[in-house]
Design a protein around this motif. Sequence first.
Motif, PDB file in Angstrom:
ATOM      1  N   GLY A   1      49.751   7.885  -7.471  1.00  0.00           N
ATOM      2  CA  GLY A   1      50.809   8.636  -7.492  1.00  0.00           C
ATOM      3  C   GLY A   1      50.662   8.831  -5.997  1.00  0.00           C
ATOM      4  N   ASP A   2      51.059   8.633  -4.759  1.00  0.00           N
ATOM      5  CA  ASP A   2      52.033   9.337  -3.793  1.00  0.00           C
ATOM      6  C   ASP A   2      53.205   9.697  -4.889  1.00  0.00           C
ATOM      7  OD1 ASP A   2      52.126   9.727  -0.902  1.00  0.00           O
ATOM      8  OD2 ASP A   2      51.519   7.748  -1.073  1.00  0.00           O
ATOM      9  N   GLY A   3      53.291  10.999  -3.903  1.00  0.00           N
ATOM     10  CA  GLY A   3      54.765  11.568  -4.039  1.00  0.00           C
ATOM     11  C   GLY A   3      54.897  12.905  -5.725  1.00  0.00           C
ATOM     12  N   GLN A   4      53.861  12.349  -6.324  1.00  0.00           N
ATOM     13  CA  GLN A   4      53.871  12.500  -7.067  1.00  0.00           C
ATOM     14  C   GLN A   4      53.705  14.969  -6.764  1.00  0.00           C
ATOM     15  OE1 GLN A   4      50.891  12.502 -10.013  1.00  0.00           O
ATOM     16  NE2 GLN A   4      51.496  14.694 -11.365  1.00  0.00           N
ATOM     17  N   ASN A   5      54.183  15.281  -7.635  1.00  0.00           N
ATOM     18  CA  ASN A   5      54.524  17.257  -7.115  1.00  0.00           C
ATOM     19  C   ASN A   5      53.924  17.204  -5.984  1.00  0.00           C
ATOM     20  OD1 ASN A   5      53.986  18.069  -9.776  1.00  0.00           O
ATOM     21  ND2 ASN A   5      51.550  17.909  -9.538  1.00  0.00           N
TER      22      ASN A   5
END
Length: 916
Positions: free
Chosen positions: A83-87
């Motif tokens: 989930g790299d880049g989430q939030n």
Amino acid sequence: MLPTCDQALQFGPYRIYPQQRLVLDTDQPLRLSSRALDILLVLLEQPGEVVSRQHLMSRVWPTSVVEDSNLRVHMAALRKALGDGQNGQRYIVTVAQRGYSLVAPVVRLQHSAPRVEPTEPTMASHNLPPRQARLIGRQAVVEQVLQHMHEQRLITLTGPGGIGKTCVALSIAEQLIGHYRDGIRLLDLATLSDPLRVAPQLAALLELAPDAGDPLGPLCHWLRDRHLLLVIDNCEHLIDAVAVLCEQILRSAPQVHILTTSRERLRAEGETVQRLDGLDCPPGELPEAQALGFAAVQLFLERVANGSEPVNLDAHDIALASDICRHLEGIPLAIELAAAQVAELGLQGLHQQLQNDPGLSIAARPDGTPRQQTLLTTLDWSFNLLAPGEQLCLNRLAVFKGRFALDSALAVAGDARLPGSGLSHVIGQLANKSMLNVEIDDDEVFYRLLGTTRLYALDKLRRHGELPATLERYAEHCLALMQQARDDWQRLPTRQWLARYARCLDDVREVLDWGLNGEGPRALAVSLVAHSAPLWQELSRLKEHGSYVRKALQALHQGSSRCPRLELQLRLALGNDHYHSRGPDLETVDAFVEARRLAEQAGEADGLMRAVSGHMAVNLCRGDYQAAWRQSQQFDQLNGAAANDLSARRLQVLALHYSGRQGAARQLAEEVIQSLASSGHANRFSYGFGIQYDQRVAALTVLARILWLQGELRQAQHIAHQALELALQIDHGLSVCYTLALAGCPIALYSEQPQQANERVQLLLRHAHRHSVVLFYTWAQHYARLLNLPVQPASPATGLLRDILLTLRGGPVGSEQLQRARQGEAGWCTAELLRCHAEAQADERTEGQLRQALEIARQQGAKLWELRSAISLARLCQAEGRNAESQALLVPVLAGFASDSEVPELPAARALLRGE
């Protein structure tokens, strides 16, 4: 420096135990591919520092030479799974021209790993794929379905294409790992088009063989006592068949739960429907901080981050992203397609493109648009942004129903308009733009079109008139793969061969169904049936292959020109299939006889060897041992080089054993086994022969039988166990059936070990049924009756099976068996047939026949039959008061057995020797 086994590392929500190769996401195991995990562990050795591409590749692939693109694909998969880049959170960044860096703060923890299920569970637990991407915005629906799963046994996730049904279903199933005693099975119906194959496909997944007349019956019976979760994905084109399947399973198997995905409900009894809508989008003019809390925006920004370098987003950029998500109605696939364009168009440019396309503007259509239409319009827009070569490539790749490797893509999509020199780059661009999904195995990268994208591209391919030519290249590629597979069959280790070619089965089926049903090039399909024989053989799918063989022969005969060599291959395959599915009947004999005629006509020495050896195997099974012996003598005349081949020598062992020459058979069997051990994998199958089993298993099986007849029971038991363990280890169903039927079960039954005999007979019943090996299923039924197991009545025993049963249980000898024995045609069991008949008749001829049996047993080197004949004769002598003669008979026979021998007849013989 990585921590010790008592320490862990943590960044973001992830806790990593390097020594255990375990990654936890808030206390739940995160299932990554092996290569992705390797990359993460190398980066964790130097957090905050740049790790060069060369260093990563040398650590992750220490013994292989791989391209830089391989690392990029695995790195992208790792980022997506984390989930790299989430939030706005970044974990791994690319440093231009240098490498990669883990930029998230890493904390060292002082506690050992908890006891949880390993990150790579075995197939016995489930067959779910590793996580491809972090699930966003669906936690509430996942929790809701998880709660319903305890009460509702059939739940269907519905929604339009691209809404994320599969991702949600996999996430639900992943959280239920360990909750079902018999595990979780995922059945993907995307590659199926025939509703009649739904039940057989599930049976194959569960390693069962469906009954041809009632495919659901055995399936429901097997599931009856199982505690299992079935996940059936992509049901929309097979709704009626899936509904019937689910209803019958639910009625028959009270502990089975089913989770399905479909664009519409199944309308099955007991079904609960959970509809998926688009991800939540922020309303207009929402502050930046609040907009970032909406799932649609989170997904968009994460995918943007995965596809480009880190970008600093201000309030205006967040507002643009929010507006884009609203335009796309929160549909995950549409959002991913749009996010993939940011690297090329920029955020402002992407927003402007969408604003200029009225088809994507909800405001332009006050009455609203169904989400499916929005997705199709997004596909149109994304497709129009592709370069012409990318458009053409995407359309051609749509002929693949499932996943495919790069070399397959190059072969099918490439031609003069799309030369191979630049095609790899084109495919990479399609993946970057989310038109192709990338799926990572440990050592290979695969591509796949999502169902909606595939149907969209396939329609364009059809409209442009390119479908027939593309399908023909697809068929030619399958044929080339199977030709290469035949060449590699003896060259590669089995596991490597299967890893390379087993995944081709669906493509081969697709081409055969297309070509043999009159829609495609029939000649190409016929050739594919013949060349794909090793694949069906390795996967123990002879029954299914046999149905294609019969269609191919019919097509061949209907054609304008005959091809004797091709027909020869098909006749040999037909004989192999008939032998296992129907036994040694006249059709099986005819198949090998006709194959011999064709081989002689075409001057095919190898084909001639296979035809003769196949006929020899049939004769052995029919109990015609002398005919088989004579055929084995033909090997020298047929092919001088092949006479020294391991396969030929092993078949000569069989002929020696069954014709009653146990000493010579043992000597040659031990030589063959020694040669096989030194040759490694090079001779796994009897490649040049008609009936195919693993050679090592087959050689050990016949040696176990020889040792059994020679009275060396303990060694025979050991060799039979070794053969069975090897067959199970290589997971070849036909070889398992063969060794159990010929050695494992008979020796266990003879040894008076009821528990072991029961286990082996049950194992033979399961494997013979699973692989539709009717021949050995009949054998198993007869063995089961000896143990008083509840089985269906079997057809009468004939040939070799009848001889084996008589040697195990004794009893009256039929006139035909007796005639064979007296004429010297009963081979290995001649002495025992004569002995059993002599004991049953009990007249003035009894002693003479017993002495004849004793002498034949000595000549054949069959100490077990010699012992039995000596016991029968000694009893007769004692009954007539000839005690000294009785002892004189027994003493030399007993001297041939070790004092600690466990042969069951020995206690009776020793009691007779003592005069008891």
